[in-house]
Write an enzyme that holds these catalytic residues in place. Structure first.
Site: not given
Length: 417
Positions: A15, A48
């Site tokens: 992340d 993503h």
């Protein structure tokens, strides 16, 4: 970096902004002539986030250069989930991407993640109760584990219904005792075979020669999934992924075709972790908005902490070094501190020693050490980018002070064509 292929890795627990980084590297603004995004680890559990040109998409299996029309190669190291892939293609088409599946190439050696793997993953994690490992519940670990001991289904098998049917029946028989007492189920085998046969007729399946072909057309951008601190051999065991996250597989693929790569390590200005496992600098008082990450049924909570120089240096070492850095989230408020060491039962620790590769007992001891470590926090200097360069020994080549492609700034000549 001029003339080099690019390898993008996350120096945390995931992340950190890999997707947004890859999107920018593939964009006209970067001018790097990307010919393909190569996914070199992980599977459908990737998340993503890319925000560009008024669009937002959470890329899972498609490469994060898709908005700019750059094709994706799902390499032999990817775990392919065709049903989820079809859903992602529909979402991309709704966002204006013309014929998303036409942008996709899939290596025929890649393993298949099936609904059987997913049901087994969720049943196993449910059985762990409070001792969950932090799985995404997408079957990735079961796919990798099963293939170590059994004749596992691959993408190539989707073109051979009889072979695939046999492998799926064997897979279902193996996992039957685990799945049967649980609440999780999957489609009939014959229905799965029909779906996968349609999948094979729809996408372009390639062999190992495609990588060299793509490299001749331009620059390859290798997009990693998850973070180095979750790596199957270098992460904090057992709260890890069944995937080699550090860049050795990407480097090996390039070496096989006689090319080199420039490794880019991506980080935020603070630490994050999704789910269980050590996060030494965790601070519940950090109130940084997180619109695209939250509580996951199997992962657990999304956790925040201050920068951690010890873990960042360890991640760089686990990568065998990085050539450049990307620093995201410079606009985040309340992130002016970093851990320069820990107070532990073994005394003050300033650095974590890299152990032997594939020594999970060593990794488990690291996890135990960090589980009770108290961070020694130091206020960051005003020039944070210089701090990253001094701490990690690599230049900051790209930064971001917001979530969109327009918020990214190239800081070194080496990121310009």
């Amino acid at each position: 970096m001029i003339g080099s292929h690019l390898i993008v890795v996350d120096l945390g627990f995931g992340d950190a902004g890999k997707g947004a980084t890859v999107d920018w590297l593939c964009s006209p603004e970067a001018g790097l002539d990307a010919s393909a995004v190569v996914r070199f680890n992980g599977g459908a559990q990737a998340a993503h986030n890319v925000i560009a040109d008024g669009r937002h998409h959470t890329f899972a299996q498609f490469g994060s250069g898709t908005f700019t029309g750059v094709p994706t190669l799902l390499s032999e190291h990817m775990l392919i989930e065709p049903i989820a892939l079809a859903g992602e293609a529909r979402r991309l088409a709704a966002l204006g991407v013309r014929d998303p599946l036409a942008l996709l190439r899939i290596d025929d050696r890649a393993l298949l993640t099936t609904p059987i793997h997913i049901a087994a993953n969720r049943a196993r994690e449910d059985a762990r109760g409070a001792a969950r490992h932090g799985s995404c519940g997408r079957g990735v670990g079961e796919t990798a584990w099963y293939a170590l001991e059994h004749d596992a289904p691959t993408v190539a098998d989707c073109r051979q219904p009889d072979v695939l049917r046999r492998k799926l029946r064997e897979l279902a028989a193996h996992y039957g005792p685990l799945i049967a007492p649980s609440a999780h189920r999957y489609e009939p085998i014959d229905d799965l075979v029909d779906m996968y046969r349609e999948f094979a007729a729809t996408v372009r399946i390639v062999d190992g020669r495609y990588l060299a072909e793509a490299a001749r057309r331009g620059r390859l951008v290798f997009e990693g999934a998850q973070g180095v601190l979750l790596d199957e051999w270098r992460g904090l065991h057992p709260h890890t992924t069944w995937s080699t996250v550090e860049p050795r597989n990407a480097r090996a693929m390039l070496a096989a075709i006689g090319h080199a790569g420039y490794t880019v390590g991506v980080t935020r200005t603070y630490q994050t972790r999704h789910g269980a496992g050590p996060l030494p600098t965790e601070d519940p008082r950090l109130a940084i908005p997180e619109p695209h990450n939250g509580f996951g049924e199997y992962q657990g909570a999304f956790r925040l902490g201050h920068l951690d120089a010890v873990l960042l240096r360890y991640a760089v070492a686990a990568c065998g070094g990085v050539d450049g850095l990307v620093v995201n989230h410079l606009d985040a408020v309340g992130t002016g501190w970093a851990a320069t060491g820990y107070r532990t039962r073994a005394g003050v620790v300033r650095d974590l020693t890299l152990g032997p590769w594939r020594d999970l007992e060593y990794q488990r001891r690291l996890t135990e050490l960090l589980a009770t470590a108290e961070p020694i926090l130091t206020e960051l200097p005003e020039d944070r980018l210089s701090w990253f360069e001094r701490t990690l020994g690599a230049p900051v080549v790209l930064s971001a002070d917001g979530p969109t492609r327009a918020d990214r700034t190239a800081l070194r000549a080496e990121v310009a064509a």
